[in-house]
Design an enzyme around this catalytic site. Structure first.
Site, PDB file in Angstrom:
ATOM      1  N   CYS A  35      31.155  35.187  68.278  1.00  0.00           N
ATOM      2  CA  CYS A  35      32.169  34.720  67.321  1.00  0.00           C
ATOM      3  C   CYS A  35      31.900  35.221  65.903  1.00  0.00           C
ATOM      4  CB  CYS A  35      32.248  33.194  67.326  1.00  0.00           C
ATOM      5  SG  CYS A  35      30.725  32.416  66.763  1.00  0.00           S
ATOM      6  N   CYS A 104      28.277  26.120  69.365  1.00  0.00           N
ATOM      7  CA  CYS A 104      28.197  25.991  67.903  1.00  0.00           C
ATOM      8  C   CYS A 104      27.002  25.113  67.528  1.00  0.00           C
ATOM      9  CB  CYS A 104      29.487  25.392  67.355  1.00  0.00           C
ATOM     10  SG  CYS A 104      30.977  26.121  68.078  1.00  0.00           S
TER      11      CYS A 104
END
Ligand code: FES
Length: 138
Positions: A35, A104
């Site tokens: 990402c 994350c």
């Protein structure tokens, strides 16, 4: 059901411990290649205890909420306790993250680990290398 818990939204919109420590004792920076998000953690350490912690995260809302919560969880803690902080514990403290956002929270675990390793390296402190696996590329 809302995708994100109230705690995630709270730590995203009002993140704790944002910033930089200029004379940090340990700094850890990690990124997620997929990402492109980056997290940097700064630690002040006194007598083996984390006395202050700040973070800068260039990333998604879950990464910001995870950094914020992770810094709250390790502030005032001894290093060996901070090293045990897992991304699962961070996600649980946030009342959960959606499955596709769990990675994350991994950044927070890895950034803390990297900052502690940086402190050990800079101060010539011996450590068990097994405690510091290479950050994963996922
Ligand atoms: Fe990259 Fe969340 S999507 S850390």
């Amino acid at each position: 059901m809302a995708l994100y818990s109230e705690k995630v939204m709270d730590h995203f919109t009002n993140p704790r411990n944002v910033g930089k420590i200029d004379d940090a004792d340990g700094v850890g920076e990690v990124g997620n290649a997929r990402c492109g998000d980056i997290m940097k953690i700064y630690l002040k350490i006194d007598n083996g205890v984390i006395t202050d912690v700040k973070f800068n995260t260039f990333g998604c809302g879950s990464a910001i909420a995870s950094s914020s919560m992770a810094t709250e969880l390790i502030k005032g803690k001894p290093l060996d306790e901070a090293l045990k902080l897992t991304n699962k514990a961070v996600a649980e403290a946030l009342d959960g993250l959606p499955a596709h956002k769990m990675h994350c929270s991994v950044l927070a675990e890895e950034a803390i680990r990297a900052a502690i390793k940086d402190y050990y390296d800079k101060n010539g402190i011996a450590y068990d290398k097994a405690q510091f696996p290479e950050p994963h590329e996922d």
